[in-house]
Structures are given as C-alpha cells and as structure tokens.
Design a protein around this motif. Structure first.
Motif, PDB file in Angstrom:
ATOM      1  N   THR A   1       0.850  -1.181   0.000  1.00 49.49           N
ATOM      2  CA  THR A   1       0.000   0.000   0.000  1.00 49.49           C
ATOM      3  C   THR A   1       0.887   1.232   0.000  1.00 49.49           C
ATOM      4  N   LYS A   2       0.664   2.111  -0.944  1.00 50.31           N
ATOM      5  CA  LYS A   2       1.471   3.327  -1.043  1.00 50.31           C
ATOM      6  C   LYS A   2       1.022   4.340  -0.005  1.00 50.31           C
ATOM      7  N   TYR A   3       1.977   4.961   0.677  1.00 49.45           N
ATOM      8  CA  TYR A   3       1.701   6.046   1.627  1.00 49.45           C
ATOM      9  C   TYR A   3       2.343   7.336   1.132  1.00 49.45           C
ATOM     10  N   ARG A   4       1.767   8.462   1.562  1.00 47.24           N
ATOM     11  CA  ARG A   4       2.262   9.755   1.101  1.00 47.24           C
ATOM     12  C   ARG A   4       2.130  10.793   2.201  1.00 47.24           C
ATOM     13  N   LEU A   5       3.169  11.595   2.352  1.00 47.74           N
ATOM     14  CA  LEU A   5       3.122  12.824   3.140  1.00 47.74           C
ATOM     15  C   LEU A   5       3.219  13.983   2.165  1.00 47.74           C
ATOM     16  N   SER A   6       2.303  14.932   2.263  1.00 49.82           N
ATOM     17  CA  SER A   6       2.362  16.095   1.387  1.00 49.82           C
ATOM     18  C   SER A   6       1.718  17.289   2.086  1.00 49.82           C
ATOM     19  N   GLY A   7       1.984  18.472   1.560  1.00 55.19           N
ATOM     20  CA  GLY A   7       1.366  19.685   2.091  1.00 55.19           C
ATOM     21  C   GLY A   7       1.625  19.885   3.567  1.00 55.19           C
ATOM     22  N   ASP A   8       0.576  20.225   4.298  1.00 57.66           N
ATOM     23  CA  ASP A   8       0.712  20.515   5.726  1.00 57.66           C
ATOM     24  C   ASP A   8       1.174  19.292   6.517  1.00 57.66           C
ATOM     25  N   ALA A   9       0.732  18.105   6.095  1.00 58.85           N
ATOM     26  CA  ALA A   9       1.143  16.892   6.820  1.00 58.85           C
ATOM     27  C   ALA A   9       2.639  16.692   6.710  1.00 58.85           C
ATOM     28  N   LEU A  10       3.213  16.984   5.561  1.00 56.28           N
ATOM     29  CA  LEU A  10       4.665  16.848   5.389  1.00 56.28           C
ATOM     30  C   LEU A  10       5.395  17.877   6.253  1.00 56.28           C
ATOM     31  N   LEU A  11       4.906  19.105   6.226  1.00 59.40           N
ATOM     32  CA  LEU A  11       5.540  20.161   7.036  1.00 59.40           C
ATOM     33  C   LEU A  11       5.463  19.821   8.528  1.00 59.40           C
ATOM     34  N   LYS A  12       4.329  19.299   8.949  1.00 66.58           N
ATOM     35  CA  LYS A  12       4.157  18.938  10.363  1.00 66.58           C
ATOM     36  C   LYS A  12       5.109  17.817  10.751  1.00 66.58           C
ATOM     37  N   ALA A  13       5.225  16.787   9.881  1.00 66.52           N
ATOM     38  CA  ALA A  13       6.117  15.666  10.163  1.00 66.52           C
ATOM     39  C   ALA A  13       7.563  16.143  10.234  1.00 66.52           C
ATOM     40  N   ALA A  14       7.936  17.058   9.359  1.00 66.50           N
ATOM     41  CA  ALA A  14       9.305  17.565   9.328  1.00 66.50           C
ATOM     42  C   ALA A  14       9.643  18.388  10.563  1.00 66.50           C
TER      43      ALA A  14
END
Length: 202
Positions: free
Chosen positions: A186-199
């Motif tokens: 299953t492919k997962y993705r972090l993008s947008g605000d979720a990516l910024l939050k994770a970073a």
C-alpha cells in the motif's frame, strides 16, 4: 531526424530518436514493438528525448493528463522548476516525446529509484500520456517500451509505475506486456501541511 536544442544530461547511453514507421529496417527497434502498422503511409511517427524547447508542450500535456485523471485541482505546475529539474545542472527527471508528423503528441516522464534488496537502480515511470486523437496507434506502447529499454541498458532491476484503479484500459495494456500489480503493498504519502508537520516533529 536530428535532435534540436539541449537534451537532458542523463539520457546519454542510448540514442532514443528514431522514426516509428521505418522500423522494419532497424535491428534495435522493431515495428512490432512500436506498432508501425497503425500509421498511414503518410504519417511519420517517432520517439525522441525531450529538449528544453519542449517544456511548454510538457506543461500542456501535464494539464491534459491531470484533467483526464480528474486531478486538475491538485496541479501546481511551475515551468521554471520543471525546466530546472529536467535540464539544470543536476537533473532529477527525464522525459521522452512521442511525435506524429513532427508534432509532439505525448510524453513519458521518469526518474531513477533504487532497490536495496536487489542492490540495483530502477526506473519509475511517473507519467505516460498520449493525446486522445493519437491513441490506439502504438505510441503509448512505444514510449513505455523505450523506458523499458533504458532500464535494461542501465542494468536496472525493475521498472515501476502506478495506475488509477478505474483505468481498466490502461491496466489491461500493462498486463498484456507482462507487468503485474503489487497487491501486497500500500502506497503512503506525506504532502502539504502533513509533510511540514512531520518535518517539524522533535
């Protein structure tokens, strides 16, 4: 047909430019692979590496592809960034262009990934698109198999891509070439605000 303009700094080891309708006389690229019989005697079709002059056409194709996939609302294209990533000092993507009678009618965009289990690079096909009026003539097949040939030439362990689950025509086409779905993944993705939050997490 000679190449024009600056081509990607990555595509060096194979000459990609060749006419499709004349392939019966070519040992490397067969008419069977490229569907030469789908074109009239007056049509000259070919696959070539993209040049910097193709960026506006690539932008157009990307908008058309997004519309076809019902994803236009997600597009935030930046022509300068695309040009830099294709033709800058450290290119990270590559592209091939499909032509009919000298006019670009489709493209394939791809990049290198890596398999740690195989300890070999691979190619990931990000986009494959042919304009509707030119579909069913072998150009999409020609583009995909051109990327496959590059994969073999670069000693890649695999070539991968994703397809929308409703696109049954494309799925059938890929399976006819021997490709198989990765049902266990299953492919997962972090993008947008979720990516910024994770970073920003400690």
């Amino acid at each position: 047909m000679p190449m024009v303009g600056r081509t990607s700094g990555i595509l060096r080891e194979i000459e990609i430019t060749y006419p499709i309708k004349d392939l019966r006389s070519e040992a490397t690229y067969s008419s069977e692979i490229l569907g030469a019989d789908q074109f009239s005697a007056h049509t000259v079709a070919m696959i070539r590496t993209a040049t910097i002059e193709d960026v506006p056409k690539l932008i157009q194709f990307l908008f058309e592809l997004a519309d076809f996939e019902h994803l236009s609302h997600t597009v935030t294209l930046d022509p300068d960034r695309l040009r830099e990533h294709l033709f800058g000092p450290t290119p990270c993507i590559e592209a091939l262009i499909a032509e009919a009678d000298g006019d670009p009618v489709g493209f394939a965009l791809f990049y290198t990934n890596y398999s740690t289990f195989q300890c070999r690079p691979g190619l990931y096909l990000e986009d494959l698109y042919i304009q509707p009026a030119f579909r069913g003539r072998g150009l999409g097949r020609a583009l995909l198999l051109s990327v496959a040939r590059l994969s073999v030439a670069r000693h890649c362990g695999r070539m991968e891509w994703a397809v929308l689950d409703w696109n049954q025509q494309a799925i059938g086409f890929y399976q006819s070439l021997g490709a198989h779905p990765l049902d266990d993944w299953t492919k997962y993705r972090l993008s947008g605000d979720a990516l910024l939050k994770a970073a920003s997490l400690p």
